[in-house]
Every structure is written in C-alpha cells, then in structure tokens.
Design a protein around this motif. Structure first.
Motif, PDB file in Angstrom:
ATOM      1  N   SER A  77      31.934  47.160 -51.784  1.00 54.42           N
ATOM      2  CA  SER A  77      33.316  47.496 -51.419  1.00 54.42           C
ATOM      3  C   SER A  77      33.338  48.684 -50.473  1.00 54.42           C
ATOM      4  N   THR A  81      34.730  48.704 -46.642  1.00 57.16           N
ATOM      5  CA  THR A  81      35.795  49.654 -46.331  1.00 57.16           C
ATOM      6  C   THR A  81      35.411  50.572 -45.178  1.00 57.16           C
ATOM      7  N   VAL A  84      35.810  48.660 -41.932  1.00 60.03           N
ATOM      8  CA  VAL A  84      37.214  48.456 -41.557  1.00 60.03           C
ATOM      9  C   VAL A  84      37.865  49.768 -41.119  1.00 60.03           C
ATOM     10  N   ALA A 127      37.392  52.826 -52.690  1.00 60.92           N
ATOM     11  CA  ALA A 127      36.713  51.534 -52.707  1.00 60.92           C
ATOM     12  C   ALA A 127      35.617  51.505 -53.748  1.00 60.92           C
ATOM     13  N   ILE A 175      40.839  46.842 -50.202  1.00 59.89           N
ATOM     14  CA  ILE A 175      39.658  46.053 -49.850  1.00 59.89           C
ATOM     15  C   ILE A 175      38.838  45.730 -51.093  1.00 59.89           C
ATOM     16  N   ALA A 435      41.665  36.877 -47.733  1.00 60.71           N
ATOM     17  CA  ALA A 435      42.395  38.108 -48.020  1.00 60.71           C
ATOM     18  C   ALA A 435      43.554  37.873 -48.976  1.00 60.71           C
TER      19      ALA A 435
END
Length: 501
Positions: A77, A81, A84, A127, A175, A435
């Motif tokens: 995760s 993250t 992104v 995350a 996320i 998503a």
C-alpha cells in the motif's frame, strides 16, 4: 458599478487557506519542547519510508501470521501510495511550502522543493497503517497514533501545512482500502465442512511412526527449523530428512516416499506441488507443514500452522482434494498464470535473497506494472491480448484478478480469469473498475468455471508460471482438473464408533 460577490468555490478556498494558515501558526509558534527535537527526529526517521520499513521488518521477524501478512500489505500500500502521490498528486497543482524560519530553529529540517500538497510522508504513513489494519486490526490501531504523529511532525517542523497532511492521509488511506478491495484479506468464517465422501481412512499416528518429513531448515526465514523442532517433540517416531539449497528435492522426496507410509513436506507452495506429484505417483498420503511465505495450499486445507498439521497426523484425519494437470504431466496445487505474474515471480526471486521477500514483492509489483507487455492468446474460439490469465485449482472466493482464498479444494472445477486489454483505453478502464470494486462487471474481464481449459499463445511460446515458481515456456497449455485424487492430512471431525462425528 457594484462589484460582484465572490463565487462560493472562491469563498470556500479562501476560508480553507485562512484556516490552514491559522492552524499552522498555532503549531509553528507554540513554545513546547516536545515539538522540538522529538518531532525533528521523527520526521527524519520517516524520510524515504525508513520508519515503516523498520516496522515492517519487525512485524515480519517477530509477528504472527496475520502480522506478517500485514507487513506485506502495508508495504504494498505504501509503495502504490508513494507512486501516486509523488508522480501524480503533487503535479496536479502547485502549492508553496511554509515560509522558512516560521518554526523554532531546533525543529527545522531540510524542506523539499516539491509542491507542499499533499504531504507524501503523511500519505505513506496512512497507507502503511491502514494496510496493516486490513490484515490485523489490533496492530493497525496501534500504528495509527504513530502515523498521526508523523503527520504532526511535518507541520511542527515547517515542512507542510495541516491541510497538506489531511489530504495526504486521505490519499494513503484511500489507496490502502482500494487495494484491500482488489485483494481481499483472509476470511475463515462460514467455511463449509468437508464432505464425508472425500474422507480418507487413515490410522492415527500419535507418535508419527511411518511419517517421513522432508524439510529445508533455512526455509521461510527460520520456519523450517521450527517445523523440525515441533515434529521432533510431538512426533518422535517420524523420520526427518533435511535438504539444502543445492539438493535435488524431487529425488530426495522420491526416495523418502519409497519407505514412507506418509510423505510430509515442510516448505512453500512450490515444494508442496513437487511433493504432491510424488504422492500421487506413489499413492501415498501427503502431510503439509507451512514453511513458505504465503502457504496458500496449507492454509486452504486448514493447516496454516505447524500444530494443526501435527494434530491431523496424530488423530488420523485426511481427505481427498483436487489437483491440476498441466499438459498431462506437471501437477499444480494452487494456480497457474500467463502474463504479468511470471515477470513478477522472476523479479521477486532475483531480489528476495538481497532485500527480503516482502520488499522484493513490492518492487516486483511496480516493475511488472510498468514493463509487462500483453500476450496474444486464443481460447474457447476467442482471440485476445491479455496482461493476465489466471487458472486456479477449485473456485476462489474473491473476485478480481488477485483471488486469495478457497473454501473448498474438491469441487472438480478450474477457476479461469482473463483480463483482455485488446481495446481502446483498456488499462484506464481496468484501473477504474478496480478502484470502484467493479472489475467483475467489466467487459474486459472474463471468468469461467470449467473442468478443463486450453489456451494457445499466438506469438510463439510464452512463460507459464505455477504455484509461485517461474514454470516453463509453452505454446499450448492444457489444464485439467484431476478430481479428488490427492490424499492430504487436514483437520476433520473424528468419526465415533456409531458412524457419527
């Protein structure tokens, strides 16, 4: 001429900015020693996610099974993250950092030159904590205050405004939750009972007589040694054969099966598949001691711990399960795949001995997504370009292309899933469907439950991975379920003398 009043969006933006600056000033101008050196040290420890890597390593070495899964999910995760946040969110709109010198000198850290919004440290912290919580809620709640302090440290040291931290927390948590939907966690509730028709009549072996265990002491980061210690204490009559990294595991297993009433294997899913093939050839019951990273097969037969396998041997409980035959020869106990997964396995194996399997898995995931090229295939009279074809032994509970758990291993069906990327904007459409948790409704996603399945690569041989191993290059792959063929020890109710349980 009268001036028009500001638009509601402009008024909201002004209010947000004023509030954000006021909150920052309240923290930055506070005269509190707690916010000086401790905050500076904490924020520096979180640079490049060093803090979370250390926590993940501790969970992996000292934690329970769910804690180790949480470490892997948390790092995955965090990695997604970070990508992104740094490559996407920070480039959407520029926001200046707080003015240099607005915090006490004792707290000052080097301020990055990137956009202030969102806070990457805060996104990574959220995350990781939410990722861990998806597997182990208690640990996730314990990490939440630490994640919150990391966010506070970014404000206290003058690196971010509070709004940057809040947005970062939202991105990281979102996320992590999205990945949890794509790749659901374990769920042991409502597991259907094993049908009596699959039970194998085997005698109890309270001291392990007739059991030959083949195990690598170094497997699973020390799990192999724990298997040996537990078997020696609980099953003293069992024979233990240790293997090393350079040994011919298949030859050793065949030799062990020739003199065993029960062939036992301690290792990961690749070793289990090798042992299963030999158990089938010799018609010998198989006992599986979980000694790998994920231990999917051991978990799904109800033996996620060494103690449960020992108990099944002692009590004499076993049942038949299905296996897959690939092109009539290779035995698969879990899954096979074409496309992205083989590259993932190769990359992970290249790095896992250097940086460890959890971090190697995270890197391999990012590398695979960035570099993998689709494979042109035909199946069921259809032609497609796929980034992933998945074939599972029995039906998996979860949807999507990363299923994790089966409630039965004897339904006589293959679980086949194909992602077809031979369409405009396919990648964008697939990511959007993932998503929102709607991949199973996408026209680009195909799923079949069939007893056999054949796929042909139209561009020559392609790599077929299975049970966590790289596998072989094949042009045509034929998968067929061999129903209720492998006898494995697993927890079951012990029949009483009247025929009940």
């Amino acid at each position: 001429m009268a001036r028009s009043s500001p638009r509601p969006s402009a008024r909201l933006q002004t209010w947000f900015s004023a509030t954000d600056h006021a909150l920052f000033d309240a923290v930055a101008h506070s005269d509190n020693p707690v916010l000086d050196e401790p905050m500076r040290r904490l924020t520096r420890s979180a640079n490049h996610s060093k803090l979370w890597m250390g926590v993940a390593a501790a969970l992996w070495v000292f934690g329970s099974r769910s804690a180790r899964r949480g470490a892997v999910r948390g790092m995955a995760s965090l990695a997604a993250t970070s990508l992104v946040t740094n490559q996407g969110a920070k480039r959407l709109r520029w926001r200046s950092r707080p003015v240099a010198g607005s915090v006490p000198r004792a707290r000052i850290v080097r301020t990055p030159t990137s956009s202030s919004m969102p806070s990457g440290h805060s996104a990574s912290a959220a995350a990781f904590a939410v990722g861990v919580a998806a597997e182990n809620r208690t640990l996730g709640l314990a990490l939440a205050p630490l994640a919150g302090l990391v966010g506070l440290s970014r404000v206290a040291t003058g690196a971010h405004y509070p709004g940057d931290v809040a947005v970062g927390f939202g991105i990281g948590a979102g996320i992590a939750l999205g990945l949890a939907r794509m790749h659901p966690t374990d769920d042991e509730d409502h597991r259907p009972p094993t049908p009596e028709s699959t039970r194998v009549p085997v005698p109890p072996r309270p001291d392990g007589e007739g059991v030959v265990l083949v195990v690598n002491p170094a497997s699973g980061g020390g799990t192999g040694e724990r298997i040996i210690d537990k078997v020696r204490r609980s099953l003293p009559a069992a024979e233990i054969v240790t293997i090393g990294s350079g040994d011919d595991v298949e030859a050793i297993l065949r030799s062990a099966a020739a003199r065993a009433d029960v062939i036992a294997i301690g290792g990961g899913d690749g070793s289990v598949a090798t042992a299963a093939a030999i158990a089938l050839d010799t018609d010998t019951p198989l006992a599986v001691f979980p000694g790998g990273t994920f231990n999917h097969f051991a978990r799904d037969i109800g033996c996620p711990t060494i103690a449960e396998t020992v108990s099944a041997i002692e009590r004499g409980t076993a049942a038949y399960v299905d296996v897959i035959r690939l092109n009539g020869s290779a035995v698969i106990v879990n899954t096979a795949s074409i496309g992205a997964y083989p590259r993932f396995v190769r990359t992970r194996e290249r790095l896992e001995h250097t940086i460890g399997k959890p971090l190697a898995s995270v890197y391999a995931t990012l590398s695979t997504v960035r570099r993998e090229r689709p494979v042109r295939i035909s199946f069921n009279g259809t032609t497609a370009r796929t980034s992933l074809l998945f074939v599972g032994n029995s039906q998996y509970r979860s949807g999507g292309f990363a299923p994790t758990q089966r409630f039965t291993l004897d339904d006589g069906l293959l679980d086949v899933r194909v992602i077809d990327v031979d369409h405009r904007f396919a990648t964008t459409r697939i990511l959007a469907a993932l998503a929102v948790g709607r991949i199973e409704r996408s026209a680009l996603y195909h799923r079949f439950e069939v007893p056999e399945f054949t796929v042909t690569s139209l561009d020559g041989q392609t790599l077929v991975a299975h049970d966590g191993e790289v596998g072989d290059y094949l042009r045509t792959a034929h998968f067929e379920i061999v129903s209720r063929s492998l006898a494995v020890y697993r927890p079951l109710p012990v029949p009483d003398d009247t025929g009940g349980t």
